[in-house]
Design an enzyme around this catalytic site. Structure first.
Site, PDB file in Angstrom:
ATOM      1  N   HIS A  63       9.479   9.942  -2.385  1.00 44.03           N
ATOM      2  CA  HIS A  63       8.182   9.455  -1.920  1.00 44.03           C
ATOM      3  C   HIS A  63       7.737  10.069  -0.592  1.00 44.03           C
ATOM      4  CE1 HIS A  63       7.299   6.503  -5.044  1.00 44.03           C
ATOM      5  NE2 HIS A  63       8.600   6.268  -5.083  1.00 44.03           N
ATOM      6  N   ASN A  77       6.980  12.668  -6.884  1.00 47.32           N
ATOM      7  CA  ASN A  77       7.737  11.527  -6.359  1.00 47.32           C
ATOM      8  C   ASN A  77       9.113  11.403  -7.001  1.00 47.32           C
ATOM      9  OD1 ASN A  77       5.907  10.529  -4.471  1.00 47.32           O
ATOM     10  ND2 ASN A  77       4.821   9.277  -5.971  1.00 47.32           N
ATOM     11  N   ASP A 114      -7.928  12.353  -9.788  1.00 44.06           N
ATOM     12  CA  ASP A 114      -6.509  12.004  -9.856  1.00 44.06           C
ATOM     13  C   ASP A 114      -5.685  13.272  -9.681  1.00 44.06           C
ATOM     14  OD1 ASP A 114      -4.592   9.627 -10.877  1.00 44.06           O
ATOM     15  OD2 ASP A 114      -3.872  11.545 -11.647  1.00 44.06           O
ATOM     16  N   GLU A 142      -2.409   7.964  -6.385  1.00 44.21           N
ATOM     17  CA  GLU A 142      -2.877   9.338  -6.191  1.00 44.21           C
ATOM     18  C   GLU A 142      -4.309   9.521  -6.683  1.00 44.21           C
ATOM     19  OE1 GLU A 142      -0.667   9.343 -10.199  1.00 44.21           O
ATOM     20  OE2 GLU A 142      -0.645   8.255  -8.306  1.00 44.21           O
ATOM     21  N   ASP A 192       4.027  11.391   0.002  1.00 44.97           N
ATOM     22  CA  ASP A 192       3.188  10.944   1.113  1.00 44.97           C
ATOM     23  C   ASP A 192       2.646  12.133   1.906  1.00 44.97           C
ATOM     24  OD1 ASP A 192       3.713   8.370   0.351  1.00 44.97           O
ATOM     25  OD2 ASP A 192       5.092   7.928   2.002  1.00 44.97           O
TER      26      ASP A 192
END
Length: 345
Positions: free
Chosen positions: A223, A218, A210, A254, A227
């Site tokens: 976002h 974010n 993770d 993630e 990304d």
């Protein structure tokens, strides 16, 4: 005198071709059953079967006639000689054939007549075999294996169809953002790995990773920034060396999962360390120039107690522990902490 043959010179390529078909441990298929039935009746033998052979195991895909084992270790298989040589194997009476004196399979039910031909992909990669055998020897007349070759070609065409269908549906198993496999591929891969573990008795390990502080990225930068980080992570992880059969996927958000069939605790730990180093060496930076790090959880189970839901939960709990202990580290599943709950995103 029997000597275990060396793998063929194209072993790596043939294993990749076999893996690409996703046919090992697949459900019964009437197409292969019909081919085995035809082979048995053409040769009027006790048993006909179609098998596939990976690095460790011969797995029977279809059979007709007397009962046979669903699988056996590759080194105990007669058909491994077909794979090694990529050629037909015929013996009128294996039990008295000096080439097979001392072969472990001769310690079981008597085998007399035996004939087998390879299943060839791309006309050169022997991924399996079509074999017929009887307890009685075949001592009269010539042995014509041309019908067996024709049936093996039909079986190989069916295997090729498996491979093409797998390629056609692969896009539905790819995460478009990272280019890695997606949650669907992860779930399917875990089910296949569990089936393999139960068949071979090998352990199964799972590594969950993770990205640390991803929600903060974010929230603070939007976002699109998140990304962009995921694309970089996907590119870095895709370049990491893996064995055929390992499944590396974006599990969700993630989080990433790596399925390791046949890996024990020590092997899984080493892979987790390599995964951690791969991300660290990539030098990926957040928009605030801080280095992107990840926490990793590792879990494994023996085949005798395998439960994939518990395996995922154990890896998840280990990942939560890595977060608790400071992040950017690896934790291995063990006894759960008092009051430990699955982590939030």
């Amino acid at each position: 005198m029997w000597r275990t043959p060396a793998p063929p010179s194209n072993e790596t390529q043939r294993l990749r071709a076999l893996e690409a078909c996703s046919i090992m441990d697949s459900p019964p298929d009437p197409r292969f059953d019909r081919i085995a039935w035809l082979a048995r009746h053409i040769y009027q033998c006790d048993l006909a079967f179609i098998s596939f052979i990976d690095a460790q195991t011969q797995w029977i895909k279809a059979s007709a006639g007397q009962p046979t084992q669903a699988s056996r270790p590759r080194e105990q298989s007669i058909c491994q000689l077909i794979i090694s040589q990529g050629q037909a194997l015929v013996s009128r009476d294996i039990s008295s054939d000096p080439r097979f004196a001392g072969h472990p399979q001769l310690d079981g039910p008597r085998i007399g007549f035996y004939a087998g031909v390879p299943l060839l992909l791309d006309d050169r990669l022997p991924v399996g075999s079509l074999c017929v055998l009887s307890a009685a020897p075949h001592m009269l007349g010539a042995i014509d294996i041309e019908p067996l070759r024709v049936l093996a070609t039909i079986a190989a065409d069916e295997v090729e169809l498996f491979r093409r269908n797998e390629e056609l549906t692969r896009h539905s198993r790819i995460d478009p953002l990272t280019g890695l496999e997606n949650r669907r591929a992860f779930d399917e891969g875990l089910a296949r790995a569990a089936s393999r573990s139960q068949r071979t008795g090998e352990p199964l390990a799972l590594v969950m990773m993770d990205l640390d502080g991803f929600k903060d990225v974010n929230d603070r930068f939007g976002h699109p920034a998140g990304d962009a980080l995921l694309r970089q992570v996907g590119a870095a992880l895709a370049a990491m060396e893996r064995r055929a059969g390992d499944v590396l996927a974006r599990y969700g958000g993630e989080e990433f999962g790596l399925i390791l069939p046949g890996a024990d605790a020590r092997a899984a730990q080493k892979v987790a360390e390599r995964l951690h180093a791969t991300l660290g060496n990539a030098g990926i930076r957040r928009p605030d120039r801080r280095r992107l790090t990840a926490s990793i959880g590792v879990a494994h189970q023996h085949a005798s107690v395998l439960d994939i839901d518990r395996l995922v939960a154990s890896a998840d709990a280990a990942l939560y522990r890595a977060k608790q202990e400071g992040r950017d580290r690896i934790a291995t599943a063990g006894e759960p902490l008092a009051g430990e709950q699955p982590r939030s995103a």
